[in-house]
Motif scaffolding. Structure first.
Motif, PDB file in Angstrom:
ATOM      1  N   PRO A 131      31.692 -23.894 -11.311  1.00 16.46           N
ATOM      2  CA  PRO A 131      30.374 -24.161 -11.062  1.00 16.46           C
ATOM      3  C   PRO A 131      29.639 -23.125 -10.552  1.00 16.46           C
ATOM      4  O   PRO A 131      30.232 -22.317  -9.578  1.00 16.46           O
ATOM      5  CB  PRO A 131      30.780 -25.318 -10.109  1.00 16.46           C
ATOM      6  N   GLN A 132      28.322 -23.059 -10.689  1.00 17.76           N
ATOM      7  CA  GLN A 132      27.569 -21.898 -10.264  1.00 17.76           C
ATOM      8  C   GLN A 132      27.068 -22.590  -8.726  1.00 17.76           C
ATOM      9  O   GLN A 132      26.156 -22.905  -8.459  1.00 17.76           O
ATOM     10  CB  GLN A 132      26.196 -21.750 -11.032  1.00 17.76           C
ATOM     11  N   VAL A 133      28.048 -22.090  -7.796  1.00 20.83           N
ATOM     12  CA  VAL A 133      27.795 -22.388  -6.334  1.00 20.83           C
ATOM     13  C   VAL A 133      27.700 -21.018  -5.590  1.00 20.83           C
ATOM     14  O   VAL A 133      28.970 -20.187  -5.589  1.00 20.83           O
ATOM     15  CB  VAL A 133      28.905 -23.461  -5.609  1.00 20.83           C
ATOM     16  N   ILE A 134      26.855 -20.841  -4.824  1.00 24.41           N
ATOM     17  CA  ILE A 134      26.941 -19.632  -3.908  1.00 24.41           C
ATOM     18  C   ILE A 134      27.045 -20.094  -2.508  1.00 24.41           C
ATOM     19  O   ILE A 134      26.262 -20.777  -1.776  1.00 24.41           O
ATOM     20  CB  ILE A 134      25.421 -19.141  -4.074  1.00 24.41           C
ATOM     21  N   ARG A 135      28.266 -19.651  -2.024  1.00 23.54           N
ATOM     22  CA  ARG A 135      28.888 -20.152  -0.498  1.00 23.54           C
ATOM     23  C   ARG A 135      28.217 -19.212   0.456  1.00 23.54           C
ATOM     24  O   ARG A 135      28.155 -18.027   0.277  1.00 23.54           O
ATOM     25  CB  ARG A 135      30.350 -20.092  -0.684  1.00 23.54           C
ATOM     26  N   ASP A 136      27.767 -19.888   1.416  1.00 14.36           N
ATOM     27  CA  ASP A 136      27.407 -18.980   2.778  1.00 14.36           C
ATOM     28  C   ASP A 136      28.652 -18.455   3.248  1.00 14.36           C
ATOM     29  O   ASP A 136      29.672 -19.294   3.876  1.00 14.36           O
ATOM     30  CB  ASP A 136      26.527 -19.969   3.623  1.00 14.36           C
ATOM     31  N   PRO A 137      28.732 -17.130   3.554  1.00 13.10           N
ATOM     32  CA  PRO A 137      29.916 -16.482   4.158  1.00 13.10           C
ATOM     33  C   PRO A 137      30.184 -17.049   5.491  1.00 13.10           C
ATOM     34  O   PRO A 137      31.549 -17.053   5.913  1.00 13.10           O
ATOM     35  CB  PRO A 137      29.795 -15.184   4.190  1.00 13.10           C
ATOM     36  N   SER A 138      29.374 -17.471   6.332  1.00  5.83           N
ATOM     37  CA  SER A 138      29.496 -18.038   7.515  1.00  5.83           C
ATOM     38  C   SER A 138      30.238 -19.264   7.672  1.00  5.83           C
ATOM     39  O   SER A 138      30.877 -19.762   8.871  1.00  5.83           O
ATOM     40  CB  SER A 138      28.200 -18.212   8.382  1.00  5.83           C
ATOM     41  N   LEU A 139      30.546 -20.034   6.408  1.00  5.66           N
ATOM     42  CA  LEU A 139      31.270 -21.288   6.364  1.00  5.66           C
ATOM     43  C   LEU A 139      32.716 -20.937   6.368  1.00  5.66           C
ATOM     44  O   LEU A 139      33.613 -21.895   6.111  1.00  5.66           O
ATOM     45  CB  LEU A 139      30.722 -21.877   5.139  1.00  5.66           C
TER      46      LEU A 139
END
Length: 294
Positions: free
Chosen positions: A277-285
């Motif tokens: 899936p094309q999901v860009i994850r926030d590193p702060s998560l």
């Protein structure tokens, strides 16, 4: 019933899903209802409808339980289309099969194999999106891409399952695809001799619940008729101007902005087993110190 503007009399009639029998065939009450299955091309129901179509100069859509004798007696949920001169014009088999609540229709038949046919009749280009198929937007879209001007949605659906969606789905499809939608639903409560459970921990019961009727017609310009009764049988006759389909299509230009190529490529990738899936994850998560090193 649909009366195409400019023609005399009522031109196209669509009956409710599986109108020739109680709807018990889709769950545990397999017998004797499965014995109602018949050939689509020349079964007794089709022959009756052919006589009526000739008599009234009317295109008739007749949803039946089909018995395909050419393929080992396979059973299908099918809509037969009879032209106004009484000819068997063709058939469409239900594309999407529900497996929800009391409705597990794969006990009887599986997904249809007729694609998304549009039937060009003397009174317009029509298609049939059978019952559960209305929950799938791409199913509606494919009929529109094949040129449908009116899509009938013959259904047998109960209040506890889909009633909040009913008045919205057909209207949305009409708007998104620039055609008319005739949403047709069974009405009443049907009781069966043998109790059955739904797998939800509830007590066994003898009925599905109330088939809520509420049939209506929606137009490509977001208009819609009032609904028929929720509790009584009814017949809706609606005048439609098929020219409105082209007028609305030209005004909004959805077909020019749809980006079919982009979505075709997306679905090609999505159906690959290794799809990511094309999901860009926030590193702060993240939950490690490394995630916070900028």
């Amino acid at each position: 019933m649909i009366d195409a503007a400019g023609a005399a009399g009522v031109n196209v009639l669509c009956l409710q899903e599986a109108w020739t029998m109680p709807f018990g065939f889709c769950t545990r009450e397999k017998y004797p209802w499965v014995e109602f299955a018949e050939p689509a091309e020349d079964g007794p129901t089709t022959r009756l409808i052919q006589r009526k179509a000739r008599q009234w100069n009317m295109v008739i859509v007749s949803p039946i339980l089909e018995r395909d004798e050419r393929h080992g007696g396979t059973v299908w949920n099918t809509a037969v289309v009879i032209s106004n001169n009484g000819r068997f014009l063709g058939k469409h088999r239900k594309n999407h099969i529900p497996r929800v609540g009391d409705f597990n229709e794969s006990t009887y038949y599986m997904e249809g194999n007729t694609g998304h046919p549009v039937f060009e009749t003397a009174f317009g280009k029509i298609a049939i999106n059978i019952c559960y198929g209305r929950h799938h937007p791409l199913n509606w879209q494919a009929f529109g891409l094949n040129g449908a001007e009116i899509v009938f949605n013959p259904s047998a659906t109960v209040g506890g399952l889909s009633e909040p969606m009913w008045s919205i789905e057909g209207r949305n499809a009409a708007i998104a695809n620039n055609y008319y939608v005739a949403s047709i639903n069974r009405v009443g409560t049907e009781h069966f001799p043998n109790k059955f459970t739904s797998g939800d921990g509830g007590e066994a019961h003898n009925d599905f619940g109330h088939f809520y009727g509420s049939s209506y017609v929606a137009g490509p310009d977001a208009s819609r008729t009032p609904s028929l009764s929720r509790s009584r049988d009814g017949l809706m006759v609606c005048d439609v101007n098929l020219g409105l389909c082209r007028q609305v299509k030209d005004k909004w230009g959805f077909q020019m902005t749809a980006r079919y190529d982009m979505y075709a490529e997306f679905f090609r990738k999505f159906t690959d087993m290794n799809y990511e899936p094309q999901v860009i994850r926030d590193p702060s998560l993240g939950d490690s110190e490394e995630d916070f090193n900028f």
